[in-house]
Design a protein around this motif. Structure first.
Motif, PDB file in Angstrom:
ATOM      1  N   ALA A 190     -15.859 -18.106  14.981  1.00 33.42           N
ATOM      2  CA  ALA A 190     -15.376 -18.532  16.294  1.00 33.42           C
ATOM      3  C   ALA A 190     -15.003 -17.354  17.177  1.00 33.42           C
ATOM      4  O   ALA A 190     -15.089 -17.438  18.407  1.00 33.42           O
ATOM      5  CB  ALA A 190     -14.181 -19.465  16.138  1.00 33.42           C
ATOM      6  N   THR A 236     -17.857 -16.711  19.365  1.00 38.42           N
ATOM      7  CA  THR A 236     -18.487 -17.793  20.123  1.00 38.42           C
ATOM      8  C   THR A 236     -17.523 -18.593  21.002  1.00 38.42           C
ATOM      9  O   THR A 236     -17.962 -19.344  21.869  1.00 38.42           O
ATOM     10  CB  THR A 236     -19.178 -18.772  19.150  1.00 38.42           C
ATOM     11  OG1 THR A 236     -18.224 -19.236  18.178  1.00 38.42           O
ATOM     12  CG2 THR A 236     -20.339 -18.104  18.418  1.00 38.42           C
ATOM     13  N   ILE A 237     -16.219 -18.458  20.788  1.00 35.29           N
ATOM     14  CA  ILE A 237     -15.249 -19.264  21.506  1.00 35.29           C
ATOM     15  C   ILE A 237     -15.209 -18.867  22.983  1.00 35.29           C
ATOM     16  O   ILE A 237     -15.358 -17.695  23.343  1.00 35.29           O
ATOM     17  CB  ILE A 237     -13.849 -19.134  20.864  1.00 35.29           C
ATOM     18  CG1 ILE A 237     -12.910 -20.227  21.365  1.00 35.29           C
ATOM     19  CG2 ILE A 237     -13.259 -17.749  21.085  1.00 35.29           C
ATOM     20  CD1 ILE A 237     -11.627 -20.344  20.547  1.00 35.29           C
ATOM     21  N   THR A 238     -15.021 -19.857  23.872  1.00 36.21           N
ATOM     22  CA  THR A 238     -14.952 -19.595  25.305  1.00 36.21           C
ATOM     23  C   THR A 238     -13.504 -19.346  25.727  1.00 36.21           C
ATOM     24  O   THR A 238     -12.558 -19.664  24.998  1.00 36.21           O
ATOM     25  CB  THR A 238     -15.491 -20.794  26.102  1.00 36.21           C
ATOM     26  OG1 THR A 238     -14.621 -21.918  25.914  1.00 36.21           O
ATOM     27  CG2 THR A 238     -16.907 -21.152  25.651  1.00 36.21           C
ATOM     28  N   GLU A 290     -11.646 -22.591  25.819  1.00 32.76           N
ATOM     29  CA  GLU A 290     -11.248 -23.043  24.492  1.00 32.76           C
ATOM     30  C   GLU A 290     -10.052 -22.245  23.974  1.00 32.76           C
ATOM     31  O   GLU A 290      -9.164 -22.794  23.311  1.00 32.76           O
ATOM     32  CB  GLU A 290     -12.432 -22.930  23.529  1.00 32.76           C
ATOM     33  CG  GLU A 290     -13.505 -23.989  23.772  1.00 32.76           C
ATOM     34  CD  GLU A 290     -14.761 -23.750  22.951  1.00 32.76           C
ATOM     35  OE1 GLU A 290     -15.379 -24.732  22.527  1.00 32.76           O
ATOM     36  OE2 GLU A 290     -15.120 -22.564  22.750  1.00 32.76           O
ATOM     37  N   LEU A 291     -10.031 -20.960  24.271  1.00 29.72           N
ATOM     38  CA  LEU A 291      -8.889 -20.133  23.873  1.00 29.72           C
ATOM     39  C   LEU A 291      -7.611 -20.600  24.558  1.00 29.72           C
ATOM     40  O   LEU A 291      -6.546 -20.663  23.928  1.00 29.72           O
ATOM     41  CB  LEU A 291      -9.161 -18.666  24.214  1.00 29.72           C
ATOM     42  CG  LEU A 291     -10.002 -17.879  23.212  1.00 29.72           C
ATOM     43  CD1 LEU A 291     -10.471 -16.569  23.820  1.00 29.72           C
ATOM     44  CD2 LEU A 291      -9.224 -17.630  21.931  1.00 29.72           C
ATOM     45  N   VAL A 336     -10.877 -25.006  16.508  1.00 28.01           N
ATOM     46  CA  VAL A 336     -11.458 -23.788  15.937  1.00 28.01           C
ATOM     47  C   VAL A 336     -12.830 -24.095  15.360  1.00 28.01           C
ATOM     48  O   VAL A 336     -13.792 -23.342  15.554  1.00 28.01           O
ATOM     49  CB  VAL A 336     -10.540 -23.187  14.852  1.00 28.01           C
ATOM     50  CG1 VAL A 336     -11.236 -22.013  14.152  1.00 28.01           C
ATOM     51  CG2 VAL A 336      -9.216 -22.723  15.455  1.00 28.01           C
ATOM     52  N   ALA A 341     -15.447 -24.545  18.037  1.00 25.98           N
ATOM     53  CA  ALA A 341     -15.767 -23.267  18.682  1.00 25.98           C
ATOM     54  C   ALA A 341     -16.797 -22.456  17.911  1.00 25.98           C
ATOM     55  O   ALA A 341     -17.374 -21.504  18.454  1.00 25.98           O
ATOM     56  CB  ALA A 341     -14.498 -22.443  18.874  1.00 25.98           C
ATOM     57  N   THR A 342     -17.065 -22.814  16.657  1.00 26.55           N
ATOM     58  CA  THR A 342     -18.073 -22.097  15.879  1.00 26.55           C
ATOM     59  C   THR A 342     -19.491 -22.448  16.306  1.00 26.55           C
ATOM     60  O   THR A 342     -20.432 -21.748  15.957  1.00 26.55           O
ATOM     61  CB  THR A 342     -17.941 -22.406  14.376  1.00 26.55           C
ATOM     62  OG1 THR A 342     -18.271 -23.785  14.135  1.00 26.55           O
ATOM     63  CG2 THR A 342     -16.540 -22.113  13.865  1.00 26.55           C
ATOM     64  N   LEU A 354      -8.410 -14.319  17.939  1.00 34.16           N
ATOM     65  CA  LEU A 354      -9.605 -14.824  18.611  1.00 34.16           C
ATOM     66  C   LEU A 354      -9.734 -14.231  20.010  1.00 34.16           C
ATOM     67  O   LEU A 354     -10.840 -13.908  20.457  1.00 34.16           O
ATOM     68  CB  LEU A 354      -9.567 -16.352  18.675  1.00 34.16           C
ATOM     69  CG  LEU A 354      -9.692 -17.075  17.326  1.00 34.16           C
ATOM     70  CD1 LEU A 354      -9.496 -18.583  17.493  1.00 34.16           C
ATOM     71  CD2 LEU A 354     -11.044 -16.793  16.673  1.00 34.16           C
TER      72      LEU A 354
END
Length: 228
Positions: free
Chosen positions: A92, A95-97, A100-101, A137, A140-141, A185
Motif C-alpha cells: 500500500a 499505491t495508496i492515494t 486514502e491517506l 489499507v 489501497a493495495t 504510508l
C-alpha cells in the motif's frame, strides 16, 4: 432518502461481529428468521455463506453455531494476519492515494479518541473504526486477492471481540500503531509500514493469548487458556 435495510447475510454478520451471538453459541434458523423478519430460506443461505467465511460452523444433525477457536488455531490466524497484512501495508505504501491517506489518518485519530481509557471510551465504536482502517489499507493495495484474504482473516478474529482482552498499555500501543502506520504510508516507506503492522498484530495476539510458549509447536504438550 431512507437507506435500504441490510441483507440477511450482512444483518447476521453484524449480530455476530457485535458480539450479540458469542463464540460457540447456537444459531437457530427459526429464531434468526423471527429476529430478522425473514423466512428461513435466506437465513439458511446466510449461514452457509458465513460458514464459508469462517464465522459460522455447521455441524450435521446439530445445526449452526458461531465458530470458536483453540489457542493454537488463534496463534495460526494471528501469524497469517501478520504475514498477509504486513505484505499489504508494504504494498500500500506504493499505491495508496493522498485521499486514502487522509481517510486513514481520520480513522486512526477517531480510534485514539474512542479507544483510550476515559469517559469517551466506546469499544463498540472502535470495532467498526478498526475494521474500516484495516479494510482501507487492504483496498489501497489494489489487490482483490489480498483484500479478500484480509477480510476473511479479520472477521474470524473480530467475532471474538479481541479488544475486550486488552489492558490499558495494550490499547495505547494499538492506538499508537494505527497512527504510525499512517505516518509510514505517508513516507511511502513500505518496510516501515510492514514492520509496524506486524507489531500491531503481535500486540493483539499477546493481549489475547498471553506470552508465547516454547511448547506451542510440540503436539504432545496441549495449550489452553486455563494454562496461562
Amino acid at each position: 432518502m431512507d437507506e435500504d435495510p441490510p441483507s440477511t447475510l450482512e444483518a447476521l454478520r453484524g449480530l455476530i461481529l457485535r458480539g450479540v451471538y458469542k463464540p460457540g453459541e447456537k444459531l437457530g434458523e427459526v429464531e434468526l428468521a423471527e429476529r430478522l423478519d425473514v423466512s428461513r430460506t435466506p437465513v439458511r443461505e446466510a449461514l452457509r455463506r458465513l460458514a464459508a467465511d469462517g464465522l459460522v460452523e455447521i455441524v450435521p444433525h446439530k445445526g449452526a453455531r458461531v465458530v470458536e477457536f483453540t489457542d493454537d488455531e488463534l496463534e495460526h490466524i494471528f501469524d497469517l494476519r501478520a504475514q498477509v497484512e504486513g505484505t499489504a501495508a508494504r504494498r500500500a505504501a506504493a499505491t495508496i492515494t493522498d485521499e486514502e491517506l487522509d481517510r486513514l489518518e481520520q480513522l486512526a485519530e477517531e480510534i485514539a479518541l474512542y479507544a483510550l481509557p476515559g469517559p469517551a471510551q466506546d469499544l463498540d465504536r472502535v470495532y467498526g473504526l478498526n475494521a474500516a482502517f484495516h479494510a482501507a489499507v487492504a483496498v489501497a493495495t489494489r489487490s482483490s486477492t489480498l483484500t479478500a484474504t484480509i477480510d476473511s482473516l479479520f472477521n474470524t478474529v473480530a467475532a471474538l471481540r479481541t479488544l475486550n482482552g486488552f489492558d490499558a498499555d495494550s490499547v495505547r500501543r494499538s492506538v499508537a500503531h494505527h497512527l504510525e502506520i499512517v505516518a509510514a504510508l505517508r513516507a511511502r516507506d513500505g518496510r516501515w509500514a510492514e514492520s509496524v503492522m506486524r507489531a500491531h498484530l503481535f500486540n493483539a495476539r499477546a493481549s489475547m493469548l498471553g506470552p508465547l510458549r516454547p511448547t506451542t509447536s510440540d503436539p504432545a504438550v496441549p495449550r489452553s487458556r486455563s494454562d496461562r
